[in-house]
Enzyme design. Structure first.
Site, PDB file in Angstrom:
ATOM      1  N   ASN A  37       0.968  -1.040  -0.019  1.00  0.00           N
ATOM      2  CA  ASN A  37      -0.074  -0.069  -0.022  1.00  0.00           C
ATOM      3  C   ASN A  37       1.000   1.516  -0.171  1.00  0.00           C
ATOM      4  O   ASN A  37       1.538   1.509   1.102  1.00  0.00           O
ATOM      5  CB  ASN A  37      -1.173  -0.129   1.358  1.00  0.00           C
ATOM      6  CG  ASN A  37      -1.785   1.182   1.353  1.00  0.00           C
ATOM      7  OD1 ASN A  37      -1.991   1.944   0.629  1.00  0.00           O
ATOM      8  ND2 ASN A  37      -2.474   1.366   2.603  1.00  0.00           N
ATOM      9  N   LYS A  61       0.231   4.474  -0.362  1.00  0.00           N
ATOM     10  CA  LYS A  61      -0.557   5.471   0.309  1.00  0.00           C
ATOM     11  C   LYS A  61      -0.334   6.719  -0.807  1.00  0.00           C
ATOM     12  O   LYS A  61      -0.448   6.436  -1.787  1.00  0.00           O
ATOM     13  CB  LYS A  61      -0.066   5.667   1.678  1.00  0.00           C
ATOM     14  CG  LYS A  61      -0.522   4.346   2.423  1.00  0.00           C
ATOM     15  CD  LYS A  61      -0.152   4.605   3.928  1.00  0.00           C
ATOM     16  CE  LYS A  61      -0.055   3.459   4.785  1.00  0.00           C
ATOM     17  NZ  LYS A  61      -0.208   3.559   6.154  1.00  0.00           N
ATOM     18  N   HIS A 116      -9.638   0.824   4.958  1.00  0.00           N
ATOM     19  CA  HIS A 116      -8.192   1.113   5.510  1.00  0.00           C
ATOM     20  C   HIS A 116      -8.485   1.992   6.939  1.00  0.00           C
ATOM     21  O   HIS A 116      -9.235   2.804   6.854  1.00  0.00           O
ATOM     22  CB  HIS A 116      -7.342   1.577   4.697  1.00  0.00           C
ATOM     23  CG  HIS A 116      -5.997   1.747   5.289  1.00  0.00           C
ATOM     24  ND1 HIS A 116      -5.277   2.477   6.143  1.00  0.00           N
ATOM     25  CD2 HIS A 116      -4.921   0.944   5.032  1.00  0.00           C
ATOM     26  CE1 HIS A 116      -4.075   2.327   6.599  1.00  0.00           C
ATOM     27  NE2 HIS A 116      -3.798   1.285   5.729  1.00  0.00           N
ATOM     28  N   GLU A 172      -7.118   4.415   8.055  1.00  0.00           N
ATOM     29  CA  GLU A 172      -6.936   5.948   7.564  1.00  0.00           C
ATOM     30  C   GLU A 172      -7.978   6.452   7.002  1.00  0.00           C
ATOM     31  O   GLU A 172      -8.347   7.446   7.238  1.00  0.00           O
ATOM     32  CB  GLU A 172      -5.498   5.947   6.914  1.00  0.00           C
ATOM     33  CG  GLU A 172      -4.191   5.718   7.588  1.00  0.00           C
ATOM     34  CD  GLU A 172      -2.997   5.347   6.724  1.00  0.00           C
ATOM     35  OE1 GLU A 172      -3.091   5.387   5.601  1.00  0.00           O
ATOM     36  OE2 GLU A 172      -2.066   4.820   7.492  1.00  0.00           O
ATOM     37  N   GLU A 212      -5.438  -5.345  10.711  1.00  0.00           N
ATOM     38  CA  GLU A 212      -4.396  -4.070  10.784  1.00  0.00           C
ATOM     39  C   GLU A 212      -4.713  -3.367  12.096  1.00  0.00           C
ATOM     40  O   GLU A 212      -5.561  -2.419  12.296  1.00  0.00           O
ATOM     41  CB  GLU A 212      -4.686  -3.050   9.444  1.00  0.00           C
ATOM     42  CG  GLU A 212      -4.181  -3.669   8.413  1.00  0.00           C
ATOM     43  CD  GLU A 212      -3.469  -2.863   7.323  1.00  0.00           C
ATOM     44  OE1 GLU A 212      -2.510  -3.010   6.911  1.00  0.00           O
ATOM     45  OE2 GLU A 212      -4.048  -1.650   6.971  1.00  0.00           O
ATOM     46  N   GLY A 262       2.505   2.132  10.638  1.00  0.00           N
ATOM     47  CA  GLY A 262       3.339   3.190  10.604  1.00  0.00           C
ATOM     48  C   GLY A 262       3.759   3.467  11.610  1.00  0.00           C
ATOM     49  O   GLY A 262       4.633   4.601  11.859  1.00  0.00           O
ATOM     50  N   SER A 292       3.248  -2.380  10.351  1.00  0.00           N
ATOM     51  CA  SER A 292       4.815  -2.231  10.438  1.00  0.00           C
ATOM     52  C   SER A 292       5.520  -3.758  10.150  1.00  0.00           C
ATOM     53  O   SER A 292       6.386  -4.135  10.838  1.00  0.00           O
ATOM     54  CB  SER A 292       5.153  -2.028  12.184  1.00  0.00           C
ATOM     55  OG  SER A 292       4.758  -0.531  12.072  1.00  0.00           O
TER      56      SER A 292
HETATM   57  C1  PEP Z   1      -0.834  -0.022   6.117  1.00  0.00           C
HETATM   58  O1  PEP Z   1      -0.956   1.133   5.645  1.00  0.00           O
HETATM   59  O2  PEP Z   1      -1.668  -0.735   5.687  1.00  0.00           O
HETATM   60  C2  PEP Z   1       0.234  -0.417   6.882  1.00  0.00           C
HETATM   61  C3  PEP Z   1       0.147  -1.724   7.192  1.00  0.00           C
HETATM   62  O3  PEP Z   1       1.450   0.354   7.201  1.00  0.00           O
HETATM   63  P1  PEP Z   1       2.895   0.033   7.727  1.00  0.00           P
HETATM   64  O4  PEP Z   1       3.337  -1.124   7.089  1.00  0.00           O
HETATM   65  O5  PEP Z   1       3.739   1.346   7.404  1.00  0.00           O
HETATM   66  O6  PEP Z   1       2.435  -0.099   9.252  1.00  0.00           O
END
Ligand code: PEP
Length: 252
Positions: free
Chosen positions: A9, A11, A95, A97, A167, A173, A213
């Protein structure tokens, strides 16, 4: 046996030239062989050039969002048919976000899931608790509520095409991933509610990605867990070598 699925992703984090360089890097760095499904989800304005750059490779293309209507006066939105038209196979929906920054509800996500499935896109449906919810012991309730709310009215036949991404919001992040044990506990619960809602055969088929992460150095131990079928990767998907190492971990 579920085929592992690793998706990146990107973003709102790449320019056009960075996106194209990343595709070139991935085409060279990704392990050959086809034991893992791999996809990248660039910003929507770069879907078409990335699709062209992916031509002839096994890397799939995904969008980061879509709207549930099929067309009309919806300024700024994109339909499932438009995403298919530019070469998408997947779309990330719900997601955290979008849920937490842009205010998407389970009902919004559910409408999008139906529109994606009807059009023939594979939705990657994200669920996950905040740190506050985890600390209050509400993880399984929140995840179940998002699961049932986002997939309300989905048929058994369609459910087998859905990908779920667990998630935890506190892991996205932040550099702090869920431990393999924490993630496996939620994935096991999700497998159970998939079975109760859609039957054992669908539960056995649906892939549940972990996201939060994931990096080259923690992917193998997360992916070794029986109910973790892949990863949705944010930050670490922006470097070809690191993303390829995560795919390699899924392959072995
Ligand atoms: C994501 O945005 O779906 C995500 C898992 O980000 P990160 O791997 O940076 O934590």
């Amino acid at each position: 046996m579920r085929r592992p699925f690793i998706a990146g992703n990107w973003k709102m984090n790449t320019t056009r030239s960075e996106a194209l360089d990343l595709v070139q890097g991935l085409r060279q760095a990704l392990p050959h062989g086809n034991s893992v499904d791999v996809a990248v989800c660039p910003p929507s304005v770069y879907l078409a050039p990335v699709a062209a750059a992916l031509e002839g490779s096994a890397i799939g293309l995904g969008a980061q969002n879509m709207y549930h209507e099929s067309g009309g006066a919806f300024t700024g939105e994109l339909s499932a048919a438009m995403l298919l038209d530019v070469g998408c196979r997947y779309v990330i929906l719900g997601h955290s976000e979008r849920r937490h920054i842009l205010g998407e509800s389970n009902e919004d996500v559910c409408r999008k899931v139906h529109a994606a499935l009807t059009a023939g896109l594979i939705p990657i449906v994200c669920v996950g608790e905040t740190l506050q919810e985890r600390e209050a012991g509400k993880t399984s309730d929140i995840v179940a509520e998002q699961f049932f709310g986002s997939l309300a009215g989905v048929s058994v036949a369609d459910a087998s095409r859905v990908v779920i991404a667990y998630e935890p919001v506190w892991a996205i992040g932040t550099g702090v991933n869920a431990t393999p044990e924490q993630a496996e506990e939620v994935h096991g619960n999700l497998r159970g509610i998939l079975a109760s809602r859609f039957g054992a055969a669908v539960a056995d088929q649906v892939r549940i990605q972990y996201g939060g992460s994931v990096k080259a150095d923690n992917a193998a131990e997360l992916l070794a867990k029986p109910n973790i079928d892949g990863a949705l990767v944010g930050g670490a998907s922006l470097k070809a070598a690191g993303f390829a190492a995560i795919v390699q971990a899924a392959a072995s």
